[in-house]
Design a protein around this motif. Structure first.
Motif, PDB file in Angstrom:
ATOM      1  N   SER A   2       0.856  -1.173   0.000  1.00 10.12           N
ATOM      2  CA  SER A   2       0.000   0.000   0.000  1.00 10.12           C
ATOM      3  C   SER A   2       0.894   1.226   0.000  1.00 10.12           C
ATOM      4  CB  SER A   2      -0.924  -0.014   1.222  1.00 10.12           C
ATOM      5  OG  SER A   2      -0.135   0.012   2.391  1.00 10.12           O
ATOM      6  N   GLY A   3       0.279   2.394   0.013  1.00  8.85           N
ATOM      7  CA  GLY A   3       1.058   3.614   0.078  1.00  8.85           C
ATOM      8  C   GLY A   3       1.120   4.381  -1.214  1.00  8.85           C
ATOM      9  N   PHE A   4       0.526   3.837  -2.274  1.00 10.47           N
ATOM     10  CA  PHE A   4       0.517   4.540  -3.552  1.00 10.47           C
ATOM     11  C   PHE A   4      -0.907   4.806  -4.036  1.00 10.47           C
ATOM     12  CE2 PHE A   4       4.691   2.532  -3.416  1.00 10.47           C
ATOM     13  CZ  PHE A   4       5.517   3.568  -3.806  1.00 10.47           C
ATOM     14  N   ASP A   5      -1.849   4.847  -3.126  1.00 11.69           N
ATOM     15  CA  ASP A   5      -3.239   5.086  -3.502  1.00 11.69           C
ATOM     16  C   ASP A   5      -3.370   6.395  -4.276  1.00 11.69           C
ATOM     17  OD1 ASP A   5      -4.132   2.781  -2.311  1.00 11.69           O
ATOM     18  OD2 ASP A   5      -4.715   3.744  -0.442  1.00 11.69           O
ATOM     19  N   GLY A   6      -3.828   6.284  -5.508  1.00 17.14           N
ATOM     20  CA  GLY A   6      -4.037   7.452  -6.338  1.00 17.14           C
ATOM     21  C   GLY A   6      -2.789   8.012  -6.991  1.00 17.14           C
ATOM     22  N   ALA A   7      -1.614   7.470  -6.675  1.00 17.99           N
ATOM     23  CA  ALA A   7      -0.375   7.979  -7.262  1.00 17.99           C
ATOM     24  C   ALA A   7      -0.375   7.760  -8.770  1.00 17.99           C
ATOM     25  CB  ALA A   7       0.832   7.295  -6.629  1.00 17.99           C
ATOM     26  N   ARG A   8       0.167   8.729  -9.483  1.00 15.31           N
ATOM     27  CA  ARG A   8       0.247   8.649 -10.938  1.00 15.31           C
ATOM     28  C   ARG A   8       1.618   8.094 -11.317  1.00 15.31           C
ATOM     29  NH1 ARG A   8      -0.837  14.910 -11.434  1.00 15.31           N
ATOM     30  NH2 ARG A   8       0.784  14.708  -9.835  1.00 15.31           N
ATOM     31  N   VAL A   9       1.622   6.883 -11.860  1.00 13.87           N
ATOM     32  CA  VAL A   9       2.864   6.155 -12.105  1.00 13.87           C
ATOM     33  C   VAL A   9       3.005   5.842 -13.592  1.00 13.87           C
ATOM     34  CG1 VAL A   9       4.161   4.049 -11.607  1.00 13.87           C
ATOM     35  CG2 VAL A   9       2.817   5.145  -9.798  1.00 13.87           C
ATOM     36  N   VAL A  10       4.189   6.103 -14.128  1.00 13.36           N
ATOM     37  CA  VAL A  10       4.516   5.748 -15.514  1.00 13.36           C
ATOM     38  C   VAL A  10       5.555   4.642 -15.482  1.00 13.36           C
ATOM     39  CG1 VAL A  10       5.566   6.523 -17.678  1.00 13.36           C
ATOM     40  CG2 VAL A  10       4.000   8.037 -16.435  1.00 13.36           C
ATOM     41  N   VAL A  11       5.298   3.560 -16.195  1.00 18.80           N
ATOM     42  CA  VAL A  11       6.251   2.457 -16.323  1.00 18.80           C
ATOM     43  C   VAL A  11       6.519   2.242 -17.804  1.00 18.80           C
ATOM     44  CG1 VAL A  11       6.771   0.041 -15.834  1.00 18.80           C
ATOM     45  CG2 VAL A  11       5.351   1.357 -14.237  1.00 18.80           C
ATOM     46  N   THR A  12       7.748   2.445 -18.226  1.00 18.38           N
ATOM     47  CA  THR A  12       8.085   2.196 -19.629  1.00 18.38           C
ATOM     48  C   THR A  12       8.563   0.749 -19.788  1.00 18.38           C
ATOM     49  OG1 THR A  12      10.431   2.858 -19.486  1.00 18.38           O
ATOM     50  CG2 THR A  12       8.792   4.606 -19.832  1.00 18.38           C
ATOM     51  N   GLY A  13       8.373   0.211 -20.985  1.00 23.70           N
ATOM     52  CA  GLY A  13       8.723  -1.185 -21.206  1.00 23.70           C
ATOM     53  C   GLY A  13       7.977  -2.079 -20.236  1.00 23.70           C
TER      54      GLY A  13
END
Length: 244
Positions: A2-13
């Motif tokens: 937990s701890g990333f609720d609502g976080a905007r995350v970009v993952v390439t590849g």
């Protein structure tokens, strides 16, 4: 997690192997995801279905991130869909094997463009969308610190990320943006595929833990570096190699 609720995350590849494990781990932790891939196919559809099943808000973007146009397309998509990015994970990468005397210029550029230049292009395009206190995590390789025969270009490209990380951390530190690298060792991204069994067994025997890495091992390290637990960690390279 937990701890990333609502976080905007970009993952390439992010549709295969380590990248996929990272994307799924963030989804399970409540993040909203932008996942980038270069080639359409079943892995993209499977990941989309899994993220939907997890209830994760997400968008899948097809782009060539070895080009400025691809990086700008990604930035525009992120801006329109989420308004910014709290965590950027630069995971685009390719492997390469060649004796140095046989290493062609085109092969050098192929590996460097994917493993190093893409991190520059993507971070440069997105850094204006990262708020103060955000995080950048680059996925490198532990061979950057040791070197690998038949892989001068690969080792050099991953070593470039170490310097990129250290210097960028100093530039962005004033905004509270942390920049770190995860350096996996030999990772079995697709069990039963890739390495010949005898070689896999030999490499596993060289590690302190007696096994090859798993994508989930790397994903856990990425989430640690991206999260509040690592709030005073920046410019670091974290080896995730089982003690090889």
């Amino acid at each position: 997690m937990s701890g990333f609720d609502g976080a905007r995350v970009v993952v390439t590849g992010g549709t295969r192997g380590i990248g996929r494990a990272i994307a799924v781990a963030f989804a399970r932790a409540g993040a909203r995801l932008t996942v980038v891939h270069r080639t359409a196919g079943e892995p993209v559809r499977e990941l989309g279905a899994e993220l939907t099943a997890l209830g994760a808000e997400h968008v899948l973007v097809r782009a060539d991130l070895t080009t400025g146009d691809g990086a700008r397309l990604l930035a525009e998509t992120v801006r329109e869909r989420f308004g910014g990015v709290d965590v950027l994970v630069n995971n685009v990468g390719v492997d390469g094997h060649a004796k140095f005397e046989d290493l062609a210029e085109a092969e050098w550029h192929r590996v460097m463009d994917h493993n190093a230049t893409s991190a520059y292009l993507v971070t440069n395009a997105l850094v204006g969308l990262v708020p103060d206190g955000g995080s950048v995590v680059n996925v490198g390789a532990s061979v950057a610190l040791r070197g690998r025969p038949l892989g001068v270009h690969y080792s050099a490209s991953k070593a470039a990320l170490v310097g990129f990380t250290r210097a960028l951390a100093k530039e962005l530190g004033g905004r509270g943006i942390r920049v770190n690298t995860v350096a996996p060792g030999v990772t079995e991204t697709e069990p039963g595929a890739g390495l010949p069994p005898a070689l896999a067994s030999r490499l596993a025997g060289m590690t302190a833990l007696g096994r090859l890495g798993r994508p989930e091992d790397v994903a856990g390290a990425v989430l640690y570096l991206a999260g509040e637990t690592a709030s005073y960690v920046t410019g670091a390279t974290l080896e995730v190699d089982g003690g090889i």
